[in-house]
Design an enzyme around this catalytic site. Structure first.
Site, PDB file in Angstrom:
ATOM      1  N   ALA A 170       0.829  -1.193   0.000  1.00 22.70           N
ATOM      2  CA  ALA A 170       0.000   0.000   0.000  1.00 22.70           C
ATOM      3  C   ALA A 170       0.867   1.247   0.000  1.00 22.70           C
ATOM      4  CB  ALA A 170      -0.910  -0.011   1.225  1.00 22.70           C
ATOM      5  N   GLU A 211       1.841  -6.713   7.088  1.00 22.44           N
ATOM      6  CA  GLU A 211       1.146  -5.630   7.794  1.00 22.44           C
ATOM      7  C   GLU A 211       1.284  -5.702   9.304  1.00 22.44           C
ATOM      8  OE1 GLU A 211      -0.998  -5.951   3.822  1.00 22.44           O
ATOM      9  OE2 GLU A 211      -0.063  -7.310   5.261  1.00 22.44           O
ATOM     10  N   GLY A 266      -0.773  -5.196   0.224  1.00 21.71           N
ATOM     11  CA  GLY A 266      -1.798  -4.977  -0.790  1.00 21.71           C
ATOM     12  C   GLY A 266      -1.399  -5.510  -2.148  1.00 21.71           C
ATOM     13  N   GLU A 321      -2.320  -9.095  -1.974  1.00 18.57           N
ATOM     14  CA  GLU A 321      -3.782  -9.173  -1.959  1.00 18.57           C
ATOM     15  C   GLU A 321      -4.346  -8.948  -3.363  1.00 18.57           C
ATOM     16  OE1 GLU A 321      -5.453  -7.818   2.295  1.00 18.57           O
ATOM     17  OE2 GLU A 321      -4.128  -6.334   1.378  1.00 18.57           O
TER      18      GLU A 321
END
Length: 694
Positions: free
Chosen positions: A66, A128, A105, A108
């Site tokens: 992210a 994370e 992310g 993901e």
């Protein structure tokens, strides 16, 4: 080729539509990237000429996570959930092409694809938890459905990435590509279509959850396995709860549970502290008055003086980085012993499976022993790691000045002595620097680099770069007694010793600081390090400490002798309170005229921590540390300060400098001028500011 956004383009290559992300340096999932991926996938679905889609990235990595700069800001559309939903609902197979690192992310997003291919060097993970968070875009729900629950728990609650080979083994990657990745991904996509393979939507897959549904003790067992490592951390527990949701709830309900647990962490103090520390660690690499383009010296060989515990550990760092080392001792027997310890340390690592025999052999082949300083004449850097004696160190540096080639860095590992004075023993003080490794030097991550008044910018920049090369976290500081870390530590030690005289049990002092999150309290730490170390330093300075000295006079040097502040049973490092030590404390208090009393846990914590913060404020005032955050980096990596509290300066800001200031004034009334707040602490407290505002 069509530019979807500034960061993403779409191009049809035959029957395959290629969506390419280009957001240097790490292709972070900024708003523009998210919008571009969504638009690119939609363009591929609308393109009648293509039958499949590849999601790839330019540069050195796939999506590495992210955009952390967006944390704490109002969300912008499209969100990552929406992007992943668009990918997963595509009516044409979407293949993720992974190189570099697919983290957070990024992974993901790849999990939203129907298939994943990677180069052999790629790594994937969900880190994370290291920011006090959990994967918030379906990672806790999709990953268990791909790799199974045990593996998912390890990856999510631990945060460590896995390599492409392991990812292929567990089913996270469908194929490893040799040669050009994009071309390989295109060929794989064509094969998927040609073979009529299904659109694999991970959200629909439940087979790999079945074992966990039949084994309800799995989660309890996993919690036990990480209990010590995750002590006091909130994020690992929420990670586990989110994976439990994947097992026990329908997919959409699991996503809602993941979101609840994510927001709980995002709004908590621990995540804020860990995110703060993420940036603090990176900022520590920058020296304010050293330009970014400062030229660096080539470091291809190293010399170490002293083959003892520190010297040997320091040498191992260089050897593992592939840098040849010449290690020098005064006598052959000392050299042989040191070389044997290095070899046995490596052998122990090999026996535990953490190092291959080939890697050990390579390291040992780079190591040369000598009993002649003259053999350091051509090395690029020398690190002196002998006992703390100024006269001896100055003598060695005077000799090195004559022996070593011009341009060689002359470094000392001293933890207490004046490096300016050491530098003046040479004709090239601009090449002298302190490199303070922490014990055990081959394990501890911190490298406290100490600049003298004359250390050149090139030497400083070179040593900062070298630290990263040998796997250390560097922080540059100035010269003062104890530098930054030990100078602050001394304040805690002084208060701890006063507290036990006043009535606190030493095991209570240790317990309070352990419960606060430190690896151990001051007395257990002294027993581990060896009480005789501090005793020798005190003797050299003509300083006394009644309890510590009395313990050492009895030969109680800590774990290595079986007795110190605590008693240790043979083969057991668990500290046991000892009546002999309690008698020493009571007698010392009586001799000092101290009336002993009950001391609360709250007082123990404040009296141990607040003087540390106050001393750190003085260090900032004096310019010994450039930034408050550098002090936090030193204390997290050098002394085990809990990262979920961000470091002592971040902790001070959290509880409020005004509260610390007012408590210190109360302690000053009770205990005297030693509790006078530092001018900087007083100034910031009265202005309603924190160290973050400097």
């Amino acid at each position: 080729m069509t530019a979807i956004t500034e960061f993403v383009r779409y191009e049809a290559q035959g029957t395959v539509g290629v969506v390419t992300v280009n957001n240097p340096p790490v292709n972070a999932l900024s708003q523009g990237v998210r919008e571009g991926i969504k638009g690119g996938i939609e363009a591929g679905m609308a393109d009648a000429s293509v039958t499949s889609i590849v999601l790839a990235c330019d540069g050195r990595t796939f999506i590495a996570g992210a955009d952390i700069t967006e944390f704490g800001k109002p969300p912008t559309e499209p969100g990552l959930h929406e992007v992943i939903g668009t990918i997963e609902s595509s009516n044409k197979p979407v293949v993720a092409a992974i190189h570099g690192t697919a983290l957070g992310g990024g992974l993901e997003t790849a999990l939203g694809c129907h298939y994943r291919v990677a180069v052999a060097s790629a790594k994937v993970g969900l880190p994370e938890v290291k920011l006090g968070l959990l994967p918030g875009a379906g990672g806790t729900q999709r990953l268990p459905r791909v790799v199974g629950v045990p593996m998912a728990l390890t990856m999510i609650a631990g945060g460590a990435p896995i390599g492409a080979k392991k990812a292929l083994e567990v089913g996270l990657v469908d194929e490893i590509v040799d040669g050009d990745l994009t071309e390989g991904a295109i060929e794989f996509a064509k094969k998927v279509v040609a073979e009529g393979r299904p659109l694999v939507k991970i959200s629909d897959q439940n087979e790999k959850l079945e074992d966990a549904r039949k084994n309800p003790s799995l989660f309890a067992d996993f919690r036990k396995s990480i209990a010590r490592k995750s002590r006091n951390f909130e994020a690992p527990e929420n990670c586990i709860k989110a994976v439990e949701g994947a097992v026990n709830l329908p997919f959409d309900e699991g996503l809602k549970r993941e979101r609840e647990l994510f927001m709980e962490l995002m709004q908590g103090e621990q995540s804020g502290a860990q995110q703060y520390f993420f940036f603090a660690e990176r900022l520590a690499n920058k020296i304010p008055d050293v330009p970014k383009d400062t030229p660096l010296l080539d470091i291809n060989t190293a010399g170490i003086i002293g083959a003892g515990t520190m010297g040997g550990g320091i040498a191992m760092n260089f050897l593992q980085a592939g840098i040849p080392v010449t290690i020098v001792e005064t006598k052959q027997e000392f050299l042989d012993k040191g070389m044997d310890i290095i070899k046995s340390n490596y052998a122990a690592t090999v026996s535990k499976g953490r190092m291959s025999q080939d890697a050990m052999d390579k390291c040992m082949s780079l190591l040369t022993g000598s009993i002649n300083l003259e053999d350091l004449s051509d090395v690029d850097i020398v690190i002196e790691a002998i006992f703390e004696n100024m006269d001896v160190k100055k003598d060695i540096f005077g000799k090195l000045d004559k022996i070593c080639k011009q341009g060689a860095i002359l470094a000392t590992n001293t933890s207490t002595l004046d490096i300016d004075e050491i530098g003046e023993a040479t004709t090239r003080p601009e090449y002298v620097i302190g490199l303070h490794f922490f014990s055990p030097a081959n394990v501890m991550k911190l490298l406290e680099e100490v600049r003298t008044k004359k250390t050149s910018a090139t030497v400083m920049a070179t040593c900062m770069a070298l630290a990263k090369r040998i796997g250390k976290i560097p922080a540059m500081v100035g010269v003062c007694e104890g530098f930054v870390g030990n100078r602050i530590l001394a304040q805690r030690g002084e208060q701890a010793n006063k507290l036990i005289l006043e009535g606190a049990k030493l095991e209570d002092v240790d317990r309070v600081l352990f419960d606060f999150g430190l690896p151990m309290g001051p007395f257990a730490m002294s027993d581990l390090a060896g009480n005789d170390v501090g005793w020798r330093i005190r003797q050299g300075k003509g300083v006394t400490s009644p309890v510590a000295d009395a313990i050492c006079e009895l030969g109680r040097f800590g774990q290595k002798t079986g007795d110190g502040y605590y008693h240790y049973e043979k083969g057991n490092r668990t500290p046991q309170p000892d009546p002999i030590v309690e008698d020493i404390i009571i007698n010392a208090a009586r001799d000092a005229g101290i009336n002993r009393r009950q001391v609360s846990d709250e007082e123990i914590l404040k009296r141990c921590v607040y003087p540390m913060i106050n001393e750190a404020a003085k260090i900032l005032e004096e310019g010994i540390a450039s930034r408050a955050s550098d002090i936090d980096v030193i204390w997290v990596y050098g002394y085990g300060w809990p990262v979920y509290r961000g470091g002592p300066m971040r902790y001070a800001d959290h509880i409020g400098l005004d509260n610390i200031y007012n408590d210190m004034l109360k302690f000053k009334e009770e205990f005297g001028d030693e509790w006078t707040p530092a001018p900087l602490l007083e100034k910031l407290a009265k202005e309603g500011k924190g160290f973050k505002d400097l």
